[in-house]
Scaffold this active site. Structure first.
Site, mmCIF file in Angstrom:
data_model
loop_
_atom_site.group_PDB
_atom_site.id
_atom_site.type_symbol
_atom_site.label_atom_id
_atom_site.label_comp_id
_atom_site.label_asym_id
_atom_site.label_seq_id
_atom_site.Cartn_x
_atom_site.Cartn_y
_atom_site.Cartn_z
ATOM 1 N N HIS A 179 38.144 80.077 40.453
ATOM 2 C CA HIS A 179 37.104 79.598 41.361
ATOM 3 C C HIS A 179 37.718 78.393 42.084
ATOM 4 O O HIS A 179 37.361 77.248 41.809
ATOM 5 C CB HIS A 179 35.882 79.207 40.512
ATOM 6 C CG HIS A 179 34.629 78.968 41.274
ATOM 7 N ND1 HIS A 179 34.557 78.917 42.639
ATOM 8 C CD2 HIS A 179 33.350 78.757 40.830
ATOM 9 C CE1 HIS A 179 33.318 78.692 43.006
ATOM 10 N NE2 HIS A 179 32.565 78.596 41.923
ATOM 11 N N ARG A 231 24.647 77.238 43.920
ATOM 12 C CA ARG A 231 25.433 76.202 44.568
ATOM 13 C C ARG A 231 26.518 76.729 45.496
ATOM 14 O O ARG A 231 26.639 76.312 46.639
ATOM 15 C CB ARG A 231 26.159 75.317 43.534
ATOM 16 C CG ARG A 231 25.363 74.174 43.027
ATOM 17 C CD ARG A 231 25.759 73.909 41.592
ATOM 18 N NE ARG A 231 25.388 75.067 40.811
ATOM 19 C CZ ARG A 231 24.168 75.254 40.303
ATOM 20 N NH1 ARG A 231 23.273 74.326 40.441
ATOM 21 N NH2 ARG A 231 23.852 76.345 39.643
ATOM 22 N N THR A 232 27.338 77.643 44.992
ATOM 23 C CA THR A 232 28.497 78.049 45.789
ATOM 24 C C THR A 232 28.041 78.749 47.063
ATOM 25 O O THR A 232 28.495 78.417 48.164
ATOM 26 C CB THR A 232 29.417 78.961 44.951
ATOM 27 O OG1 THR A 232 29.709 78.293 43.729
ATOM 28 C CG2 THR A 232 30.713 79.252 45.679
ATOM 29 N N LYS A 281 25.115 103.474 48.715
ATOM 30 C CA LYS A 281 25.343 104.900 49.055
ATOM 31 C C LYS A 281 26.708 105.374 48.570
ATOM 32 O O LYS A 281 27.097 106.506 48.826
ATOM 33 C CB LYS A 281 25.271 105.091 50.573
ATOM 34 C CG LYS A 281 23.941 104.688 51.180
ATOM 35 C CD LYS A 281 24.013 104.869 52.701
ATOM 36 C CE LYS A 281 22.801 104.272 53.390
ATOM 37 N NZ LYS A 281 23.034 104.130 54.834
HETATM 38 C C1 NCD Z 1 30.135 78.309 37.940
HETATM 39 C C2 NCD Z 1 30.620 79.703 38.280
HETATM 40 O O1 NCD Z 1 29.906 80.467 38.931
HETATM 41 O O2 NCD Z 1 31.734 79.954 37.904
HETATM 42 N N1 NCD Z 1 29.177 77.791 38.780
HETATM 43 C C3 NCD Z 1 29.487 77.355 40.035
HETATM 44 O O3 NCD Z 1 30.061 78.056 40.832
HETATM 45 N N2 NCD Z 1 29.156 76.102 40.343
HETATM 46 C C4 NCD Z 1 29.891 78.082 36.508
HETATM 47 C C5 NCD Z 1 29.043 79.033 35.720
HETATM 48 O O4 NCD Z 1 28.520 80.028 36.198
HETATM 49 O O5 NCD Z 1 28.910 78.743 34.523
#
Ligand code: NCD
Length: 320
Positions: free
Chosen positions: A138, A60-61, A89
């Site tokens: 995040h 998703r991200t 490398k």
């Molecule tokens: C999450 C992450 O990567 O922190 N997913 C996301 O970015 N939507 C949650 C997860 O990995 O559990």
């Protein structure tokens, strides 16, 4: 409010309540739920380049950043397999960042190490967006989570719910220790009059540093070690995945991984009005039979990420 042009997005603590609300308002400009006319804007950031640097897996991200960048007309460079680059490398992280800095206008970084995005921002001249740094934060996920809550929270009966977030109750469940999404979300929600409930196995409890923030701000919160019979008053339940990759001891993971599963019987709570969110990916912590319920809103939540990221890229590039 500080200008967004040229700004790094590293830590949710760097954003005031006013700034968060401004970002949510800006995202509405890209959301067909609010803008009825064709919202494609392929020229907004034309000529600008996004470098998408993913040192850790993502669906998703990464893809929503790529989609958002293209929807506003940007070009994209980058990688999601660092082994395919000169890192293989022996090139250092800071050298990689320095190089990408000279090829792009914004860096979007995901890394398994807490603090990596900040390190990149210290080296780079151009804005750096933290797309997840280890168990730390995040922030863009938090912004899309807030946006989703704001969009989905019904109006308060007394009409007094400012921005629709004040007055709600949010339960965060699952891996509250290693889950970076819940860390940044709890901080962001602390700006609002939101009651927070933390539901987890005691070994995956919300770290004290986050509870301390709530205490300082005199925000109401509760810590539960199981899902209660009654979720009365809870507007959103934010379920999370147990972060297997962050466990040092896998036998410990196996012991607790199935403790907080939402099976088909959770439909009863959805029927009563609890809205179910999840940053995704899910493993087995949420039964797919719940997906069709109108109060299971995790796929809408993921889609909202697109509008937030279109807004953020436009803002840091000074195009809005
Ligand atoms: C999450 C992450 O990567 O922190 N997913 C996301 O970015 N939507 C949650 C997860 O990995 O559990």
């Amino acid at each position: 409010m500080k200008s967004f042009k040229g700004r790094d997005i590293i830590d949710i603590n760097d954003f005031s309540k006013e700034e968060l609300l401004f970002i949510l308002k800006t995202a509405k400009k890209f959301d067909p739920a609010f803008v009825k006319k064709d919202r494609s804007n392929y020229t907004l950031a034309q000529g600008k380049i996004a470098a998408v640097l993913f040192f850790e897996q993502s669906t998703r991200t990464e893809q929503s950043f790529r989609s958002a960048a293209q929807k506003i007309g940007m070009g994209i460079i980058g990688f999601n397999d660092p082994e395919s680059t000169s890192i293989h490398k022996g090139e250092s992280f800071s050298d990689t960042i320095r190089i990408m800095d000279s090829y792009a206008d914004v860096l979007i970084i995901r890394h398994p190490r807490a603090g990596a995005a900040k390190e990149a921002a210290d080296v780079a001249q151009i804005p750096v967006i933290n797309a997840g740094d280890g168990p730390n934060q995040h922030p863009t996920q938090t912004m899309l989570d807030l946006y989703t809550m704001m969009k989905e929270a019904g109006p308060a009966p007394d009409g007094a719910r400012a921005g629709k977030l004040d007055g709600i109750t949010v339960a965060l469940m699952g891996d509250l220790k290693y889950g970076r999404t819940v860390h940044a979300l709890s901080i962001a929600l602390s700006h609002f009059n939101v009651k927070q409930i933390f539901i987890s196995h005691p070994s995956l409890a919300m770290p004290d540093e986050y509870l301390k923030i709530l205490k300082e701000k005199k925000r109401e919160f509760k810590v539960w070690d199981k899902l209660p019979e009654d979720l009365k008053g809870v507007d959103f339940l934010y379920q999370t995945r147990v972060q297997k990759e962050r466990f040092i001891n896998l036998s410990q993971y196996k012991k607790i991984k199935d403790k907080f599963i939402l099976d088909a019987s959770f439909k009863e709570y959805l029927d009563k009005g609890v809205k179910l969110m999840h940053p995704l990916p899910r493993v087995n912590e949420m039964d797919s039979s719940l997906d069709a319920h109108p109060n299971a809103i995790y796929f809408q939540q993921a889609r909202n990420g697109l509008y937030i990221r279109e807004a953020l890229l436009s803002l840091v590039l000074g195009r809005l």
